[in-house]
Scaffold this motif. Structure first.
Motif, mmCIF file in Angstrom:
data_model
loop_
_atom_site.group_PDB
_atom_site.id
_atom_site.type_symbol
_atom_site.label_atom_id
_atom_site.label_comp_id
_atom_site.label_asym_id
_atom_site.label_seq_id
_atom_site.Cartn_x
_atom_site.Cartn_y
_atom_site.Cartn_z
ATOM 1 N N VAL A 203 1.112 -1.241 -0.044
ATOM 2 C CA VAL A 203 -0.115 -0.213 0.189
ATOM 3 C C VAL A 203 0.465 1.004 0.114
ATOM 4 C CG1 VAL A 203 0.181 0.137 2.825
ATOM 5 C CG2 VAL A 203 -1.676 0.954 0.884
ATOM 6 N N ASP A 204 0.686 1.123 -1.434
ATOM 7 C CA ASP A 204 1.310 3.095 -0.655
ATOM 8 C C ASP A 204 2.920 3.419 -1.065
ATOM 9 O OD1 ASP A 204 -1.085 4.561 -0.632
ATOM 10 O OD2 ASP A 204 -1.129 5.063 1.569
ATOM 11 N N ASP A 205 3.125 1.521 -1.935
ATOM 12 C CA ASP A 205 4.908 2.289 -2.556
ATOM 13 C C ASP A 205 5.867 1.065 -0.709
ATOM 14 O OD1 ASP A 205 4.390 1.929 -4.504
ATOM 15 O OD2 ASP A 205 5.039 4.454 -4.407
ATOM 16 N N HIS A 206 4.582 0.566 -0.002
ATOM 17 C CA HIS A 206 4.732 -0.083 1.768
ATOM 18 C C HIS A 206 4.488 -1.037 1.166
ATOM 19 C CE1 HIS A 206 7.677 3.396 3.109
ATOM 20 N NE2 HIS A 206 6.622 4.131 2.619
ATOM 21 N N GLU A 292 6.960 -1.489 6.479
ATOM 22 C CA GLU A 292 8.858 -2.017 6.630
ATOM 23 C C GLU A 292 9.656 -0.320 6.579
ATOM 24 O OE1 GLU A 292 9.284 -0.393 2.680
ATOM 25 O OE2 GLU A 292 7.427 -1.404 3.286
ATOM 26 N N LEU A 293 11.076 -0.661 7.198
ATOM 27 C CA LEU A 293 11.638 0.399 7.234
ATOM 28 C C LEU A 293 12.061 0.536 5.743
ATOM 29 C CD1 LEU A 293 13.515 0.133 10.530
ATOM 30 C CD2 LEU A 293 11.921 1.660 10.111
ATOM 31 N N GLY A 294 12.478 -0.101 5.241
ATOM 32 C CA GLY A 294 13.001 -0.286 3.401
ATOM 33 C C GLY A 294 12.928 -1.006 2.886
ATOM 34 N N VAL A 295 13.478 -0.947 1.564
ATOM 35 C CA VAL A 295 13.694 -1.940 1.235
ATOM 36 C C VAL A 295 14.585 -1.988 -0.230
ATOM 37 C CG1 VAL A 295 11.480 -1.215 -0.719
ATOM 38 C CG2 VAL A 295 12.249 -3.491 -0.785
ATOM 39 N N VAL A 296 15.264 -3.320 -0.250
ATOM 40 C CA VAL A 296 16.472 -3.309 -1.911
ATOM 41 C C VAL A 296 16.148 -3.912 -2.886
ATOM 42 C CG1 VAL A 296 18.800 -3.412 -2.320
ATOM 43 C CG2 VAL A 296 18.099 -2.674 0.210
ATOM 44 N N PHE A 297 15.952 -3.129 -3.856
ATOM 45 C CA PHE A 297 16.044 -4.047 -4.901
ATOM 46 C C PHE A 297 16.849 -5.339 -5.517
ATOM 47 C CE2 PHE A 297 15.628 -4.801 -9.590
ATOM 48 C CZ PHE A 297 14.675 -5.452 -9.965
ATOM 49 N N ILE A 298 17.014 -6.124 -5.560
ATOM 50 C CA ILE A 298 18.265 -7.355 -5.888
ATOM 51 C C ILE A 298 18.377 -7.599 -7.518
ATOM 52 C CG2 ILE A 298 19.628 -9.078 -5.314
ATOM 53 C CD1 ILE A 298 19.563 -7.161 -3.152
#
Length: 394
Positions: A203-206, A292-298
């Motif tokens: 939701v809302d990119d989170h 989530e606090l953050g996300v890293v694309f792999i």
């Protein structure tokens, strides 16, 4: 004595046949137990559930227990293939069939569904989890106070949503969740309940998490399969190539320490989840955080992504010493694991994702965008460089 050894040898030979060489219920290799009333070979874990169905299934060890000629002949006349053809004849394509490492409630309800309730022996037009609408009460963890409270949930194929309500239903749903990006996975240890289910959505990119359970194992597994049923209907029309991933377990979860982009910030302990389908490494403050606090694309190796073990220098605040470095086109990420085993497992899991070729949908995940034209255009322009992060640290 000679007859006993002869029967034991016969059973061991039967268990080595291709159709019997894996557990009839979870697929574990080399089953050492058998149900002499159902005529199937099962593993140690599944044999425990069969013991609780004593009016239907009676269990013996094929190595340690005595088998008379009549029982051995029954095993020869039946076996796992015959049982599968009868008890699993009409298993819905979306229905989750447990694997060896799955939790107890999934395995138990699969076994009960097959042999006790005989859910799949007839071509039924409707089951509880295929009705199109599934509703009931679940215990949900509060986002702020951490307490589990009963909430009404409604899953509907008519608008492809999952809704849940607080005490006063007249005020409408507390949340309306699209099944488009919905995932559900059993997390009994994390949630602290044998029937704990984690529901994840965007939701809302989170990324948001709901942690729920039901006191009845049959009911929580019905919820799980109802989610899979509605996801199957949705994906069959919208994204048929994703049907194998109606729901999915995460490739790796656990705590690591993380520093900021300058690598001079203090290390902070975070709970990480590696989602191999979306190619995302998500991190949370704790394992039961809702957001989530953050996300890293792999991304893939061909586009500048790599991972390796390391012993970082010049860092501060870290208590753990087993380092993992993830290289992206735009940034180097440094993580610290508590033990070497954790370090190796994270590196292997990340290598698994990095080794997979990137697909157009992966770039959509990287940008967290729903605009088809937008991300398809960017795919040809920035795929070599793009990485998406949404971090707490600046």
């Amino acid at each position: 004595m000679a007859n006993r050894e002869k029967n034991k040898k016969t059973l061991l030979e039967l268990a080595k046949l291709p159709e019997n060489s894996c557990c009839a219920d979870c697929g574990a290799a080399d089953p050492d137990w058998a149900s002499y009333t159902l005529g199937i070979f099962v593993c140690l874990n599944c044999s425990g559930t069969h013991r609780n169905l004593s009016t239907i299934s009676r269990i013996k060890s094929i190595r340690l227990d005595f088998w008379d000629d009549e029982l051995v002949q029954f095993m020869k006349s039946n076996g796992n293939r015959a049982a599968k053809n009868f008890y699993e004849k009409y298993v819905p394509v979306f229905y989750y069939q447990p694997q060896p490492d799955d939790c107890e409630v999934l395995r138990e309800q699969w076994i009960r569904a097959k042999y006790e309730r005989k859910e799949f022996t007839e071509e039924k037009t409707e089951r509880p989890y295929t009705a199109g609408v599934y509703e009931g009460m679940l215990w949900k963890k509060g986002k702020d106070n951490g307490q589990f409270l009963e909430r009404k949930f409604v899953l509907s194929v008519h608008d492809f949503t999952l809704k849940y309500y607080k005490e006063d239903e007249s005020k409408g749903p507390k949340a309306t969740i699209s099944v488009k990006g919905l995932n559900a996975t059993f997390q009994p240890e994390k949630i602290g309940h044998a029937h704990g289910l984690q529901i994840t959505y965007s939701v809302d990119d989170h990324t948001r998490n709901l942690f729920v359970y039901h006191k009845n194992g049959w009911e929580i597994v019905n919820w799980f399969n109802a989610i899979r049923a509605i996801r199957h209907v949705y994906l069959k029309t919208a994204f048929p190539t994703l049907i194998p991933w109606i729901t999915r377990s995460y490739l790796k979860e656990g705590y690591m320490e993380k520093t900021g982009p300058l690598q001079r910030e203090p290390f902070k302990k975070r709970w990480f989840i590696l989602d191999s389908l979306d190619r995302k490494l998500l991190y949370f403050k704790t394992q039961l955080d809702a957001i989530e606090l953050g996300v890293v694309f792999i991304g893939s190796e061909n586009h500048g992504y790599s991972v390796r073990e390391c012993v970082p220098k010049g860092t501060r605040g870290n208590k753990w010493k087993c380092g993992v470095i993830v290289e992206t086109p735009d940034r180097q990420f440094v993580f610290m694991c508590e033990q070497e085993r954790d370090q190796r497992e994270w590196v292997e899991a990340l290598k698994t994702v990095i080794s997979k070729p990137m697909m157009p949908l992966d770039l959509k995940s990287a940008f967290s965008s729903d605009g088809g034209t937008f991300w398809c255009f960017l795919f040809s322009v920035v795929l070599q460089k793009q990485t998406f992060t949404n971090e707490e640290e600046t």
